[in-house]
Scaffold this active site. Structure first.
Site, PDB file in Angstrom:
ATOM      1  CB  SER A   1      -0.471   7.549   9.021  1.00 15.86           C
ATOM      2  OG  SER A   1      -1.845   7.806  10.229  1.00 15.86           O
TER       3      SER A   1
ATOM      4  CE  LYS B   1      -3.143  -0.495   2.525  1.00 12.44           C
ATOM      5  NZ  LYS B   1      -3.966  -0.448   3.764  1.00 12.44           N
TER       6      LYS B   1
ATOM      7  CE  LYS C   1      -2.759  -2.598   9.932  1.00 11.52           C
ATOM      8  NZ  LYS C   1      -3.433  -1.502   9.344  1.00 11.52           N
TER       9      LYS C   1
ATOM     10  CB  THR D   1      -9.528   5.435   5.986  1.00 12.61           C
ATOM     11  OG1 THR D   1      -8.062   5.295   6.518  1.00 12.61           O
ATOM     12  CG2 THR D   1      -9.338   4.064   5.210  1.00 12.61           C
TER      13      THR D   1
HETATM   14  P1  NAD Z   1     -13.814   0.020  13.252  1.00 10.60           P
HETATM   15  O1  NAD Z   1     -13.533  -0.884  14.388  1.00 10.60           O
HETATM   16  O2  NAD Z   1     -14.140   1.751  13.626  1.00 10.60           O
HETATM   17  O3  NAD Z   1     -15.693   0.024  12.648  1.00 10.60           O
HETATM   18  C1  NAD Z   1     -15.786  -1.303  11.751  1.00 10.60           C
HETATM   19  C2  NAD Z   1     -17.018  -1.507  11.926  1.00 10.60           C
HETATM   20  O4  NAD Z   1     -17.820  -3.037  10.943  1.00 10.60           O
HETATM   21  C3  NAD Z   1     -17.947  -1.756  12.687  1.00 10.60           C
HETATM   22  O5  NAD Z   1     -18.994  -0.385  12.743  1.00 10.60           O
HETATM   23  C4  NAD Z   1     -18.824  -3.000  12.770  1.00 10.60           C
HETATM   24  O6  NAD Z   1     -19.567  -2.873  13.503  1.00 10.60           O
HETATM   25  C5  NAD Z   1     -18.537  -3.801  11.444  1.00 10.60           C
HETATM   26  N1  NAD Z   1     -18.540  -5.145  11.261  1.00 10.60           N
HETATM   27  C6  NAD Z   1     -17.838  -5.705  12.511  1.00 10.60           C
HETATM   28  N2  NAD Z   1     -17.828  -7.248  11.677  1.00 10.60           N
HETATM   29  C7  NAD Z   1     -18.860  -6.470  10.507  1.00 10.60           C
HETATM   30  C8  NAD Z   1     -19.243  -7.638   9.910  1.00 10.60           C
HETATM   31  N3  NAD Z   1     -19.612  -8.942  10.267  1.00 10.60           N
HETATM   32  N4  NAD Z   1     -20.347  -6.931   9.216  1.00 10.60           N
HETATM   33  C9  NAD Z   1     -21.023  -6.074   9.030  1.00 10.60           C
HETATM   34  N5  NAD Z   1     -19.796  -5.292   9.861  1.00 10.60           N
HETATM   35  C10 NAD Z   1     -19.559  -5.525  10.945  1.00 10.60           C
HETATM   36  O7  NAD Z   1     -13.066   0.208  12.616  1.00 10.60           O
HETATM   37  P2  NAD Z   1     -12.389   0.388  10.412  1.00 10.60           P
HETATM   38  O8  NAD Z   1     -11.786   1.640  11.116  1.00 10.60           O
HETATM   39  O9  NAD Z   1     -13.505   1.420  10.111  1.00 10.60           O
HETATM   40  O10 NAD Z   1     -12.013  -0.623   9.812  1.00 10.60           O
HETATM   41  C11 NAD Z   1     -12.718  -1.020   8.673  1.00 10.60           C
HETATM   42  C12 NAD Z   1     -11.777  -2.104   7.937  1.00 10.60           C
HETATM   43  O11 NAD Z   1     -10.829  -1.217   7.519  1.00 10.60           O
HETATM   44  C13 NAD Z   1     -11.331  -2.822   8.640  1.00 10.60           C
HETATM   45  O12 NAD Z   1     -10.639  -3.703   8.136  1.00 10.60           O
HETATM   46  C14 NAD Z   1      -9.037  -1.971   8.765  1.00 10.60           C
HETATM   47  O13 NAD Z   1      -7.799  -2.784   9.051  1.00 10.60           O
HETATM   48  C15 NAD Z   1      -9.609  -0.815   7.526  1.00 10.60           C
HETATM   49  N6  NAD Z   1      -8.720   0.176   7.195  1.00 10.60           N
HETATM   50  C16 NAD Z   1      -8.901   1.114   8.170  1.00 10.60           C
HETATM   51  C17 NAD Z   1      -8.297   2.123   8.568  1.00 10.60           C
HETATM   52  C18 NAD Z   1      -8.753   3.398   9.159  1.00 10.60           C
HETATM   53  O14 NAD Z   1      -7.761   4.099   9.186  1.00 10.60           O
HETATM   54  N7  NAD Z   1      -9.254   3.135  10.153  1.00 10.60           N
HETATM   55  C19 NAD Z   1      -7.282   2.402   7.130  1.00 10.60           C
HETATM   56  C20 NAD Z   1      -7.316   1.573   6.537  1.00 10.60           C
HETATM   57  C21 NAD Z   1      -7.861   0.298   5.872  1.00 10.60           C
END
Ligand code: NAD
Length: 427
Positions: free
Chosen positions: A356, A92, A104, A188
């Site tokens: 970041s 990435k 990570k 993101t």
């Molecule tokens: P978060 O914990 O804020 O949100 C995750 C959401 O997914 C929550 O609403 C949770 O209830 C929901 N969820 C969990 N399991 C589920 C399922 N089986 N079906 C439907 N919904 C479900 O996490 P986030 O920071 O929003 O990250 C989400 C994804 O994005 C992850 O894969 C993470 O690695 C990726 N990501 C996040 C960032 C960031 O800046 N936060 C950056 C790059 C990638």
């Protein structure tokens, strides 16, 4: 899961290697993480007992710069998962041309079971254990699933205490009052939005006629749903870990957001001020959300959501991977055979690490940017690299995922070779 997530992740690299000439040395280097740390994290619980949790930090490759990657708190965290996520971060950062390698971290924990004080002690204790492994010129953590700016603030504070000085660039995603960056919290989702806006016109779609389903209504999913709604897309379904909601005519995302924020529940609502009225909607399961008849599907929750079991049922035309690894390699092949366009995680969710990086740059220079400057620079990066990956995909007639890996590998391979290759030493 039958196959290790890391073995899954590596298959993407193998696919890209067919389309690029890269030295044997570089391939050999990229097979293994540079270093992996497993730590036991002792935490004094509120009831006075001591509990020890397992934590990890993996630095995959630092050829292009210090390693960078988030920290996740989740019961399913394992060393294999953290290694895979570190591998993805390496590609990435290279795909976006950021001067970083990939890393990570994670703790095997359900943070919802901890009080706020226990969560703080856990976060500080994790830094006690990994403090020698990280640093602004070595490895820079950030938030990921179930971690946020508050947790990054505790971690940064602990890091500073251990080092007896303020080291602002050691951790990113910090609160603004602890020299975080404006725009990091939305980065993101906004990056995903810029990629969608760059790619959809290539298919001659019209925003108002384009239906969208977003899986996951957390840090990332909320921002995507909101920006798409603001731009005029019809966001018909969203979900969280409890399940999803669907309204054929489209959801009023700001109201859904407000309702969820105040009640923790997902409902199709229309809010005026603090008063929300519930509108007509259907409840759906997460499984149903993934197979809705929509134009765009945005998985923004967890990995391994679309597998060979449900891939044939997916009816979306375009999938934008906002989550990391939501589609397995086997499912990828099925989606491709069914003519579904998949836009890969290492490009689509790269907005977070990009801002970041901007935070790290601001921390090191001591000069802080406006939110407009941050978002503008993010847009420039996302549009430029999305266009380039699209071009590679067209030129080589390969998927966008393979094109993104080819693009990243080209940069990583060149950097590895610059340190000397077999040809260099034997000729
Ligand atoms: P978060 O914990 O804020 O949100 C995750 C959401 O997914 C929550 O609403 C949770 O209830 C929901 N969820 C969990 N399991 C589920 C399922 N089986 N079906 C439907 N919904 C479900 O996490 P986030 O920071 O929003 O990250 C989400 C994804 O994005 C992850 O894969 C993470 O690695 C990726 N990501 C996040 C960032 C960031 O800046 N936060 C950056 C790059 C990638």
């Amino acid at each position: 899961m039958t196959e290790s997530l890391f073995a899954e992740a590596s298959q993407r690299l193998d696919a890209a290697l067919h389309h690029i000439s890269i030295s044997e040395d570089a391939i050999e280097r990229l097979k293994f993480p540079k270093s992996s740390l497993q730590v036991s994290i002792p935490v004094r619980m509120d009831n006075g007992s001591l509990q020890v949790f397992q934590g990890y930090r993996v630095r995959y490759d630092d050829t292009r710069g210090p390693t960078k990657g988030g920290i996740r708190y989740h019961p399913s965290v394992t060393l294999d998962e953290v290694k895979s996520l570190a591998f993805w971060m390496t590609f990435k950062c290279a795909a976006l041309d950021l001067p970083f390698g990939g890393a990570k971290g994670g703790i095997t924990i359900d943070p919802k079971q901890l009080s706020k004080l226990e969560l703080e002690r856990l976060s500080r204790s994790y830094i006690n254990e990994i403090a020698d492994f990280i640093g602004p010129d070595v490895d820079i953590p950030a938030p990921d699933v179930q971690t946020n700016s508050m947790i990054m603030g505790w971690m940064a504070d602990r890091y500073n205490t251990i080092h007896r000085k303020i080291v602002p660039a050691a951790i990113t995603g910090k609160p603004l009052t602890m020299v975080g960056s404006l725009g990091r919290d939305t980065a993101t989702g906004m990056g995903t939005f810029f990629a969608i806006e760059t790619l959809m016109p290539k298919f001659q779609t019209v925003r108002e006629n384009t239906t969208v389903a977003v899986q996951g209504f957390g840090n990332v999913g909320v921002v995507i749903a909101d920006l798409l709604w603001q731009a005029g897309y019809r966001v018909v379904a969203v979900s969280d870990s409890q399940g999803g909601i669907y309204a054929k005519g489209g959801l009023d995302i700001p109201s859904v957001k407000q309702f969820k924020h105040s009640t923790r529940n997902l409902k199709a609502a229309y809010c005026e001020g603090t008063v929300c009225n519930i509108l007509e909607y259907e409840t759906i399961t997460n499984e149903e959300l993934l197979t809705l008849d929509v134009d765009i599907l945005v998985p923004a929750a967890m990995e391994n959501q679309i597998t060979e079991k449900n891939a044939n049922a997916v009816r979306a035309k375009y999938i934008f991977e906002a989550a990391n690894g939501p589609i397995t390699a086997a499912a990828d092949a099925i989606l491709e055979a069914n003519g579904i366009h998949v836009f890969p995680d290492i490009l689509i969710n790269a907005g977070g690490v990009t801002v970041s990086y901007f935070e790290w740059v601001q921390n090191r220079s001591g000069l802080y940017w406006t939110v407009e400057e941050v978002n503008d620079r993010l847009k420039q990066k996302m549009v430029k690299e999305t266009e380039r990956i699209w071009e590679i995909a067209q030129q080589k007639s390969i998927s966008m995922r393979t094109a993104a890996y080819v693009h990243a590998l080209d940069r990583i391979g060149e950097a590895i070779d610059a340190k000397g290759t077999r040809d260099f030493y034997t000729s």
